[in-house]
Each structure stands twice: as structure tokens, then as C-alpha cells.
Design a protein around this motif. Structure first.
Motif, PDB file in Angstrom:
ATOM      1  N   ALA A  40      47.590 -38.395 -24.809  1.00  0.00           N
ATOM      2  CA  ALA A  40      46.942 -38.493 -23.511  1.00  0.00           C
ATOM      3  C   ALA A  40      46.069 -37.245 -23.312  1.00  0.00           C
ATOM      4  O   ALA A  40      46.349 -36.191 -23.905  1.00  0.00           O
ATOM      5  CB  ALA A  40      47.979 -38.588 -22.401  1.00  0.00           C
ATOM      6  N   PRO A  41      45.039 -37.330 -22.484  1.00  0.00           N
ATOM      7  CA  PRO A  41      44.171 -36.170 -22.259  1.00  0.00           C
ATOM      8  C   PRO A  41      44.956 -34.953 -21.794  1.00  0.00           C
ATOM      9  O   PRO A  41      45.780 -35.045 -20.876  1.00  0.00           O
ATOM     10  CB  PRO A  41      43.220 -36.662 -21.167  1.00  0.00           C
ATOM     11  N   GLY A  42      44.749 -33.830 -22.465  1.00  0.00           N
ATOM     12  CA  GLY A  42      45.406 -32.591 -22.081  1.00  0.00           C
ATOM     13  C   GLY A  42      46.848 -32.464 -22.525  1.00  0.00           C
ATOM     14  O   GLY A  42      47.518 -31.492 -22.180  1.00  0.00           O
ATOM     15  N   LYS A  43      47.327 -33.460 -23.281  1.00  0.00           N
ATOM     16  CA  LYS A  43      48.722 -33.433 -23.731  1.00  0.00           C
ATOM     17  C   LYS A  43      48.795 -33.421 -25.253  1.00  0.00           C
ATOM     18  O   LYS A  43      47.851 -33.806 -25.943  1.00  0.00           O
ATOM     19  CB  LYS A  43      49.480 -34.637 -23.181  1.00  0.00           C
ATOM     20  N   GLU A  44      49.928 -33.000 -25.771  1.00  0.00           N
ATOM     21  CA  GLU A  44      50.141 -33.004 -27.208  1.00  0.00           C
ATOM     22  C   GLU A  44      50.390 -34.416 -27.718  1.00  0.00           C
ATOM     23  O   GLU A  44      50.805 -35.303 -26.960  1.00  0.00           O
ATOM     24  CB  GLU A  44      51.334 -32.106 -27.560  1.00  0.00           C
ATOM     25  N   ARG A  45      50.156 -34.606 -28.989  1.00  0.00           N
ATOM     26  CA  ARG A  45      50.461 -35.887 -29.610  1.00  0.00           C
ATOM     27  C   ARG A  45      51.965 -36.142 -29.567  1.00  0.00           C
ATOM     28  O   ARG A  45      52.766 -35.220 -29.748  1.00  0.00           O
ATOM     29  CB  ARG A  45      49.974 -35.897 -31.058  1.00  0.00           C
ATOM     30  N   GLU A  46      52.333 -37.379 -29.348  1.00  0.00           N
ATOM     31  CA  GLU A  46      53.743 -37.757 -29.295  1.00  0.00           C
ATOM     32  C   GLU A  46      53.998 -38.887 -30.292  1.00  0.00           C
ATOM     33  O   GLU A  46      53.340 -39.937 -30.213  1.00  0.00           O
ATOM     34  CB  GLU A  46      54.139 -38.216 -27.890  1.00  0.00           C
ATOM     35  N   GLY A  47      54.935 -38.693 -31.174  1.00  0.00           N
ATOM     36  CA  GLY A  47      55.327 -39.748 -32.090  1.00  0.00           C
ATOM     37  C   GLY A  47      56.117 -40.800 -31.342  1.00  0.00           C
ATOM     38  O   GLY A  47      57.182 -40.495 -30.819  1.00  0.00           O
ATOM     39  N   VAL A  48      55.612 -42.013 -31.285  1.00  0.00           N
ATOM     40  CA  VAL A  48      56.223 -43.062 -30.487  1.00  0.00           C
ATOM     41  C   VAL A  48      57.285 -43.825 -31.275  1.00  0.00           C
ATOM     42  O   VAL A  48      58.401 -44.029 -30.787  1.00  0.00           O
ATOM     43  CB  VAL A  48      55.141 -44.037 -29.990  1.00  0.00           C
ATOM     44  N   ALA A  49      56.948 -44.243 -32.479  1.00  0.00           N
ATOM     45  CA  ALA A  49      57.878 -45.056 -33.258  1.00  0.00           C
ATOM     46  C   ALA A  49      57.509 -45.003 -34.733  1.00  0.00           C
ATOM     47  O   ALA A  49      56.355 -44.740 -35.087  1.00  0.00           O
ATOM     48  CB  ALA A  49      57.860 -46.506 -32.767  1.00  0.00           C
ATOM     49  N   SER A  50      58.501 -45.269 -35.578  1.00  0.00           N
ATOM     50  CA  SER A  50      58.266 -45.332 -37.014  1.00  0.00           C
ATOM     51  C   SER A  50      59.067 -46.483 -37.608  1.00  0.00           C
ATOM     52  O   SER A  50      60.079 -46.920 -37.029  1.00  0.00           O
ATOM     53  CB  SER A  50      58.666 -44.020 -37.697  1.00  0.00           C
TER      54      SER A  50
END
Length: 125
Positions: A40-50
Motif C-alpha cells: 500500500a502507498p507509504g507502507k512496507e511490502r507484506e507477504g500475504v500467502a504462499s
């Protein structure tokens, strides 16, 4: 060279559902760990699922019980079914791949070497 192309993003109201798809070059899903991450804008990348080559899945706590990752090896397609969407799920979603088994977890997905161009998901309240 692995090529990934996402689709299925869009705008939805809170509580709604979307299904993201990721088409890949041949044999990717049978030999690579696959996953989704978001930013999201201004946020770090987040691993959602694998999802591993054997089908083992992991999820971020923020999406457990609401999102489901799956794959169809025959169609070389990865999916992310997103239910009960919340405004905080709004982000650009990326499909990613890596030739790894040990590090096939959602937290590792943002660092995978192959990724698509992303698809936008917007959830309004």
C-alpha cells in the motif's frame, strides 16, 4: 525466465470478495514456490500467502480465515480468493515465484526473484 501476469483486481465495498489470478510460463507451479504479496502507498511490502510445490500454504495473520491461495498446475495459474475484504486490504497485489522449498513462507514472498506487474485492489468502507 519466469514470466508472471496478474489479473482480477478492482474496486469492491467492504465485506465483498475478489479473486486474483496469476498466469505463469509453463511448469512454473510444479517447480517453484509461489505466493502473493501486497504494498500500500507509504507502507512496507507484506507477504500475504504462499504455496509450495506440494501444496502447503502459509498466510499472514492479517488475512487468515479470509484469503485462500490455490493453484492449478495444469493451467499454470495461481489464485488468491479474497473474502470479507476490509479497507485495510487496499493495496497493489503482486504474484511472485522462487525456486525454493525451505523458504516457502508468506514472509519470504516479497523477496522472491520473480514477480508480476501487480494488480490494484481497492476496498471502500
Amino acid at each position: 525466465q519466469v514470466q508472471l501476469v496478474e489479473s482480477g483486481g478492482g474496486s469492491v465495498q467492504a465485506g465483498g470478495s475478489l479473486r486474483l489470478s496469476c498466469a505463469a510460463s509453463a511448469d512454473t507451479y510444479s517447480t517453484y514456490c509461489m505466493g502473493w504479496f501486497r504494498q500500500a502507498p507509504g507502507k512496507e511490502r507484506e507477504g500475504v500467502a504462499s504455496i509450495s510445490t506440494g501444496g502447503t500454504t502459509t498466510y499472514a495473520d492479517s488475512v487468515k480465515g479470509r484469503f485462500t491461495i490455490s493453484k492449478d498446475n495444469a493451467k499454470n495459474t495461481l489464485y488468491l480468493q479474497m473474502n470479507s475484504l476490509k479497507p485495510e486490504d487496499t493495496a497493489m497485489y503482486y504474484c511472485a515465484a522462487a525456486r525454493t522449498s525451505f523458504y516457502c513462507t508468506n514472509s519470504a514472498v516479497p523477496n522472491f526473484g520473480y514477480r508480476g506487474q501487480g494488480t490494484q485492489v481497492t476496498v471502500s468502507s
